[in-house]
Write a protein that holds these residues in place. Structure first.
Motif, mmCIF file in Angstrom:
data_model
loop_
_atom_site.group_PDB
_atom_site.id
_atom_site.type_symbol
_atom_site.label_atom_id
_atom_site.label_comp_id
_atom_site.label_asym_id
_atom_site.label_seq_id
_atom_site.Cartn_x
_atom_site.Cartn_y
_atom_site.Cartn_z
ATOM 1 N N ARG A 172 12.199 32.678 25.922
ATOM 2 C CA ARG A 172 10.991 31.967 25.429
ATOM 3 C C ARG A 172 10.098 32.973 23.989
ATOM 4 O O ARG A 172 10.160 32.464 23.220
ATOM 5 C CB ARG A 172 10.019 31.602 26.291
ATOM 6 C CG ARG A 172 9.058 30.881 26.061
ATOM 7 C CD ARG A 172 7.938 31.009 26.897
ATOM 8 N NE ARG A 172 7.308 32.237 27.294
ATOM 9 C CZ ARG A 172 7.012 32.561 28.397
ATOM 10 N NH1 ARG A 172 6.716 31.635 29.327
ATOM 11 N NH2 ARG A 172 6.478 33.972 28.427
ATOM 12 N N LEU A 197 13.840 27.277 31.400
ATOM 13 C CA LEU A 197 13.391 27.439 29.998
ATOM 14 C C LEU A 197 12.558 26.314 29.604
ATOM 15 O O LEU A 197 11.601 26.341 28.764
ATOM 16 C CB LEU A 197 14.469 27.872 28.882
ATOM 17 C CG LEU A 197 14.130 27.983 27.504
ATOM 18 C CD1 LEU A 197 13.374 29.499 27.575
ATOM 19 C CD2 LEU A 197 15.456 28.186 26.522
ATOM 20 N N ARG A 225 9.220 26.718 31.102
ATOM 21 C CA ARG A 225 8.389 27.790 30.301
ATOM 22 C C ARG A 225 7.995 27.354 28.797
ATOM 23 O O ARG A 225 6.935 27.630 28.440
ATOM 24 C CB ARG A 225 9.189 29.308 30.217
ATOM 25 C CG ARG A 225 9.343 29.733 31.543
ATOM 26 C CD ARG A 225 10.291 30.702 31.615
ATOM 27 N NE ARG A 225 10.275 31.623 32.871
ATOM 28 C CZ ARG A 225 10.722 31.164 34.077
ATOM 29 N NH1 ARG A 225 11.288 29.836 34.264
ATOM 30 N NH2 ARG A 225 10.582 31.898 35.160
ATOM 31 N N ALA A 226 8.877 26.451 28.270
ATOM 32 C CA ALA A 226 8.517 26.047 26.852
ATOM 33 C C ALA A 226 7.827 24.648 27.100
ATOM 34 O O ALA A 226 7.328 24.337 26.092
ATOM 35 C CB ALA A 226 9.944 25.742 26.194
#
Length: 170
Positions: A72, A120, A123-124
């Motif tokens: 990230r 991911l 987290r994004a």
């Protein structure tokens, strides 16, 4: 890299309903749930992948960046945004995923393991989708095996509430 993503009609938006130990196999699994319906999709993952997702579900931070945090951070450094994650295929009992990136008006599709793509995506803070064909294949595959056990597991997953998820947390 891959061509442009499938149409919205061919994909179902899901959210991570929970991360738990499969009560039958004692393997970690991520439970995805259709936002607009009752469909659920369990994806069995390894213990390390499950731990990476659990850290983000529980919003625990580590003293140093974990792998998905590093990815990230690299993407941010290159002004690249994760726009969506798609669980795109199911072949021979293996799920496949695509991470969709956007940078400067250009779209890129990156092949990934579902566990990495989901870690991911969390987290994004981007949407998660499952190809309708994957939902249909997963349902057909489980029906073709031991129908009693798979129907029982599906019903159990569909009826989980937040208290139940707490019982089986990683």
């Amino acid at each position: 890299m891959k061509p442009a993503h499938t149409s919205a009609q061919e994909e179902v938006e899901v959210r991570i309903r929970g991360l738990m130990m499969d009560p039958v196999t004692s393997m970690p699994m991520i439970v995805l749930k259709d936002i607009g319906g009752d469909a659920v999709l369990p994806i069995w993952v390894g213990i390390f992948e499950a731990n990476a997702i659990a850290l983000e579900i529980e919003k625990n931070t580590t003293p140093r960046p974990m792998t998905h945090d590093l990815i990230r951070n690299i993407l941010r450094g290159f002004e690249t945004h994760v726009t969506r994650v798609v669980i795109s295929d199911l072949r021979e009992d293996t799920f496949y995923a695509v991470i969709w990136l956007e940078r400067g008006g250009e779209t890129l599709a990156i092949d990934a393991r579902p566990s990495d793509a989901l870690a991911l995506a969390m987290r994004a803070d981007c949407p998660i989708f499952v190809a309708r064909s994957v939902l249909d294949s997963a349902k057909a595959n489980s029906a073709g095996r031991d129908s009693g056990n798979s129907d029982e597991l599906r019903r159990w997953l569909e009826n989980l509430n937040d208290d139940d998820l707490g019982k089986y947390k990683m």
